[in-house]
Design a protein around this motif. Structure first.
Motif, PDB file in Angstrom:
ATOM      1  N   THR A  30     -28.286  -4.035  18.599  1.00 29.26           N
ATOM      2  CA  THR A  30     -28.025  -4.908  19.398  1.00 29.26           C
ATOM      3  C   THR A  30     -27.859  -6.308  19.176  1.00 29.26           C
ATOM      4  O   THR A  30     -27.765  -7.189  20.001  1.00 29.26           O
ATOM      5  CB  THR A  30     -29.402  -4.645  20.388  1.00 29.26           C
ATOM      6  OG1 THR A  30     -30.796  -5.183  19.782  1.00 29.26           O
ATOM      7  CG2 THR A  30     -29.258  -3.357  21.037  1.00 29.26           C
ATOM      8  N   LYS A  31     -27.795  -6.755  17.908  1.00 26.24           N
ATOM      9  CA  LYS A  31     -27.835  -7.989  17.377  1.00 26.24           C
ATOM     10  C   LYS A  31     -26.666  -8.225  16.505  1.00 26.24           C
ATOM     11  O   LYS A  31     -26.662  -7.493  15.313  1.00 26.24           O
ATOM     12  CB  LYS A  31     -29.255  -8.634  17.023  1.00 26.24           C
ATOM     13  CG  LYS A  31     -30.266  -8.897  18.098  1.00 26.24           C
ATOM     14  CD  LYS A  31     -31.549  -9.485  17.611  1.00 26.24           C
ATOM     15  CE  LYS A  31     -32.384  -9.602  18.929  1.00 26.24           C
ATOM     16  NZ  LYS A  31     -33.608 -10.481  18.305  1.00 26.24           N
ATOM     17  N   TYR A  32     -26.093  -9.241  16.466  1.00 24.12           N
ATOM     18  CA  TYR A  32     -25.078  -9.629  15.273  1.00 24.12           C
ATOM     19  C   TYR A  32     -25.968 -10.236  14.093  1.00 24.12           C
ATOM     20  O   TYR A  32     -27.024 -10.663  14.292  1.00 24.12           O
ATOM     21  CB  TYR A  32     -24.280 -10.911  15.655  1.00 24.12           C
ATOM     22  CG  TYR A  32     -23.280 -10.385  16.917  1.00 24.12           C
ATOM     23  CD1 TYR A  32     -22.382  -9.300  16.571  1.00 24.12           C
ATOM     24  CD2 TYR A  32     -23.124 -10.945  17.675  1.00 24.12           C
ATOM     25  CE1 TYR A  32     -21.380  -8.991  17.602  1.00 24.12           C
ATOM     26  CE2 TYR A  32     -22.186 -10.671  18.908  1.00 24.12           C
ATOM     27  CZ  TYR A  32     -21.465  -9.517  18.886  1.00 24.12           C
ATOM     28  OH  TYR A  32     -20.454  -9.205  19.703  1.00 24.12           O
ATOM     29  N   ASP A  35     -23.358 -16.333  19.788  1.00 24.75           N
ATOM     30  CA  ASP A  35     -24.778 -15.827  20.041  1.00 24.75           C
ATOM     31  C   ASP A  35     -25.128 -14.574  19.597  1.00 24.75           C
ATOM     32  O   ASP A  35     -24.394 -13.686  19.275  1.00 24.75           O
ATOM     33  CB  ASP A  35     -25.160 -15.703  21.515  1.00 24.75           C
ATOM     34  CG  ASP A  35     -25.213 -17.043  22.428  1.00 24.75           C
ATOM     35  OD1 ASP A  35     -24.936 -18.169  21.683  1.00 24.75           O
ATOM     36  OD2 ASP A  35     -25.163 -16.908  23.492  1.00 24.75           O
ATOM     37  N   GLU A  36     -26.466 -14.535  18.857  1.00 25.61           N
ATOM     38  CA  GLU A  36     -26.981 -13.361  18.121  1.00 25.61           C
ATOM     39  C   GLU A  36     -26.902 -12.157  19.043  1.00 25.61           C
ATOM     40  O   GLU A  36     -26.698 -11.067  18.395  1.00 25.61           O
ATOM     41  CB  GLU A  36     -28.501 -13.726  17.496  1.00 25.61           C
ATOM     42  CG  GLU A  36     -28.902 -12.661  16.667  1.00 25.61           C
ATOM     43  CD  GLU A  36     -30.342 -12.869  16.237  1.00 25.61           C
ATOM     44  OE1 GLU A  36     -30.653 -12.344  15.227  1.00 25.61           O
ATOM     45  OE2 GLU A  36     -30.999 -13.563  16.946  1.00 25.61           O
ATOM     46  N   ASP A  37     -27.260 -12.414  20.306  1.00 24.28           N
ATOM     47  CA  ASP A  37     -27.300 -11.262  20.998  1.00 24.28           C
ATOM     48  C   ASP A  37     -25.994 -10.813  21.892  1.00 24.28           C
ATOM     49  O   ASP A  37     -25.814  -9.917  22.757  1.00 24.28           O
ATOM     50  CB  ASP A  37     -28.524 -11.229  22.003  1.00 24.28           C
ATOM     51  CG  ASP A  37     -28.400 -12.182  23.055  1.00 24.28           C
ATOM     52  OD1 ASP A  37     -27.247 -12.976  23.009  1.00 24.28           O
ATOM     53  OD2 ASP A  37     -29.371 -12.333  23.825  1.00 24.28           O
ATOM     54  N   SER A  60     -29.098 -12.858  26.602  1.00 25.21           N
ATOM     55  CA  SER A  60     -30.118 -13.458  27.046  1.00 25.21           C
ATOM     56  C   SER A  60     -29.709 -14.771  27.829  1.00 25.21           C
ATOM     57  O   SER A  60     -30.457 -15.191  28.728  1.00 25.21           O
ATOM     58  CB  SER A  60     -30.928 -13.857  25.814  1.00 25.21           C
ATOM     59  OG  SER A  60     -30.374 -14.877  24.951  1.00 25.21           O
ATOM     60  N   GLY A  99     -23.603  -7.175  25.729  1.00 26.38           N
ATOM     61  CA  GLY A  99     -24.234  -7.696  24.597  1.00 26.38           C
ATOM     62  C   GLY A  99     -23.469  -7.417  23.239  1.00 26.38           C
ATOM     63  O   GLY A  99     -22.377  -6.979  23.201  1.00 26.38           O
ATOM     64  N   ALA A 100     -24.134  -7.571  21.901  1.00 24.44           N
ATOM     65  CA  ALA A 100     -23.559  -7.466  20.868  1.00 24.44           C
ATOM     66  C   ALA A 100     -23.124  -5.904  20.498  1.00 24.44           C
ATOM     67  O   ALA A 100     -22.316  -5.700  19.694  1.00 24.44           O
ATOM     68  CB  ALA A 100     -24.632  -8.079  19.819  1.00 24.44           C
TER      69      ALA A 100
END
Length: 447
Positions: free
Chosen positions: A131-133, A166-168, A172, A180-181
Motif C-alpha cells: 500500500t505504500k510507494y 505521496d508515499e500512500d 491520507s 492509493g499506491a
C-alpha cells in the motif's frame, strides 16, 4: 523532458478511478532492489511495482472513460465521478506487456495486443509494501541500474525517473481516493500533466477537451534516464511546490505560461550529443547501445552528508567491465565539465539562449531539498506533442541545427510521429534490471 503524454496509451479505458473494484485481485510484479553500504556489501529489499489501469462504474463493467470522453452519467462532475468509478487488479503481462523476465528485471513492451485492442506504452511505480510507494532520499547517494535499449528506436523514450509523489498515493490527503499506491494513483511530475484523469481524489472532468482537463498535477522530478538507442539525457526539474499539487491556469505553465508555472518544465539537461560530443552514445559508440549497459548517477552534497546542499549530479556508465565517465562538454562559453552543477546550468542556458527558469525556481538548492522524498518511476512512451525531437533530433525543428543547443541526436524529426513509430516498431521494448541505491561508489565496480 518537454512533454510526457499519458494518453499515449491507446487502451480505450486506461484511466485511474478512485474506488476499489471487486472483479480482479491485484498482484504486483516483483522487482527487488539492492541497498548498498560499500562495494560488495549490499542487501536485497523486496519491492514490487504498480501501474495505472482500467476504470469502470462501481456497479458493473461500464467504462467511466472511453476514447477521449468521460461517461456523462457516471461522471457529471469530479467528486461524483470519483465516487462512481472503480479500478480493479491488472493483468500486467497480458494487458500491458509488463513482465519480469528474471529476478530484479522488468521488461516494458511498447505495443501489446490484448482483448480490448492494444496498449501502447506503460508506466510503473516502485512499491515498498502493498500500500505504500518506496521513498528515496538521493542526497549523498548513488542510484544505479542496468538497461537494455537495443530494441528502442528513434522516437521512443525508456524513462527512469523520480517524482515527489505521496508515499500512500494520496489516500491520507484526499478522501475521494480510496485506491492509493496499491493501484498506482497519485501521479505527478514537473510537466504538470493535464491529461491525468484523477487528481486529488477527484476526476479531471471540468473543461475536458481533446484529452486535457482544467487541472494538472505538479511535483518536482529528477529524470535519471530518458533514452532510446540513439540519444539520452538526465535532467533535474525543481518546482516551487514541495509535494504533489493540483494546478490550474497559469500555475500549470501551459503554452505561453511555460515560464510562469510552479515547475521548471525544461530543467537543466545533460545530453552528450547536445553538449557537443556526438560520438559518445549510440550503437557502436563509446557507450554502445547495441549492448546492455549500467547507468550510475551520483548526487554530491557540499558537506558530504545526507542532508547537505546539492552541489552536483554526476554520471558514469559501466560496460564490458569498464567504467566510462560521462562525456565532457564541448560548447563554446561552457566550461568543460561532465556533471550538472549550478555553474554548468547557468552557462548552458546562456550559451543556448534558453530561459533559466531552473534558477528562478531555486536551481540545485531547491532540487536538493526535493530529492529527499522521491518515488521511483519506470516507463516507456512515445510523444504525441513534439515526437521526441527534444531528446533525439533537432529541436526546435525549424531552427538551424548548427546553432548551439538545437541538435540533440541523429534521428529524423518524423521518426517519432506516434502513428509511424507504433506501426513500424510495435515490437520495441526496454529492460531495466539490477536496481541499486547506496553510498557513493558502493554500487558499481571500481575503475
Amino acid at each position: 523532458m518537454y512533454k510526457r503524454i499519458a494518453t499515449a496509451l491507446s487502451f480505450a479505458s486506461l484511466v485511474l478511478g478512485q474506488q476499489i473494484g471487486t472483479y480482479t485481485a491485484e498482484k504486483h510484479p516483483s522487482l527487488p532492489i539492492q541497498v548498498c553500504t560499500a562495494r560488495g556489501s549490499c542487501t536485497t529489499e523486496r519491492t514490487s511495482v504498480a501501474n495505472w489501469r482500467w476504470t469502470h462504474a462501481t456497479n458493473g463493467y461500464t467504462n467511466c472513460y472511453s476514447g477521449s470522453e468521460w461517461n456523462a452519467t457516471a461522471c457529471p462532475d469530479g467528486k461524483t465521478c470519483a465516487a462512481n468509478c472503480a479500478i480493479d487488479g491488472a493483468d500486467y503481462a497480458k494487458t500491458y506487456g509488463i513482465t519480469t523476465p528474471s529476478s530484479g528485471a522488468l521488461r516494458l513492451n511498447f505495443v501489446t495486443k490484448n482483448d480490448n485492442g492494444q496498449n501502447v506504452g506503460s508506466r510503473v511505480y516502485l512499491l515498498a509494501s502493498d500500500t505504500k510507494y518506496r521513498l528515496f532520499n538521493l542526497l549523498n547517494k548513488e542510484f544505479t541500474f542496468d538497461v537494455d535499449v537495443s530494441h528502442l528506436p528513434c522516437g521512443l523514450n525508456g524513462a527512469v525517473y523520480f517524482s515527489e509523489m505521496d508515499e500512500d498515493g494520496g489516500v491520507s490527503r484526499f478522501s475521494g481516493n480510496k485506491a492509493g499506491a496499491k493501484y498506482g494513483t497519485g501521479y505527478c511530475d514537473s510537466q504538470c500533466p493535464q491529461d491525468i484523469k484523477f487528481i486529488n481524489g477527484e476526476a479531471n472532468v471540468e473543461s475536458w477537451e481533446g484529452g486535457l482537463g482544467k487541472y494538472g498535477t505538479c511535483c518536482a522530478e529528477m529524470d535519471i534516464w530518458e533514452a532510446n538507442s540513439d540519444a539520452t539525457a538526465y535532467t533535474p526539474h525543481p518546482c516551487s511546490v514541495t509535494k504533489q499539487t493540483r494546478c490550474e491556469g497559469v500555475d500549470c505553465g501551459s503554452g505561453s505560461d511555460r515560464y510562469a508555472g510552479v515547475c521548471d518544465k525544461d530543467g537543466c539537461d545533460f545530453n552528450s550529443f547536445r553538449m557537443g560530443n556526438q560520438e559518445f552514445y549510440g550503437p557502436g559508440k563509446t557507450v554502445d547501445t547495441s549492448k546492455p549497459l549500467t547507468v550510475v548517477t551520483q548526487f554530491i552534497t557540499a558537506d558530504g552528508t545526507n542532508t547537505g546542499a546539492l552541489k552536483s549530479i554526476r554520471r558514469f556508465y559501466v560496460q564490458n567491465g569498464k567504467v566510462i565517465p560521462n562525456s565532457k562538454t564541448v560548447i563554446e562559453s561552457v566550461d568543460p565539465t561532465n556533471e550538472i552543477s549550478e555553474g554548468f546550468c547557468e552557462q548552458q542556458k546562456t550559451a543556448f539562449g534558453d530561459n533559466n527558469y531552473f534558477k528562478t525556481l531555486g536551481g540545485m538548492a531547491q532540487m536538493g531539498e526535493q530529492l529527499k522524498k522521491m518515488v521511483l518511476v519506470l516507463s516507456v512512451w512515445d510523444d504525441h506533442a513534439v515526437y521526441m525531437n527534444w531528446l533525439d533530433s533537432n529541436y526546435p525543428t525549424d531552427a538551424d541545427p548548427s546553432k548551439p543547443g538545437v541538435a540533440r541526436g541523429r534521428c529524423d524529426p518524423e521518426a517519432g510521429v506516434p502513428e509511424t513509430v507504433e506501426a513500424e516498431h510495435p515490437d520495441a521494448y526496454v529492460i531495466y534490471s539490477n536496481i541499486k541505491i547506496g553510498a557513493l561508489n558502493s554500487t558499481f565496480p571500481a575503475a
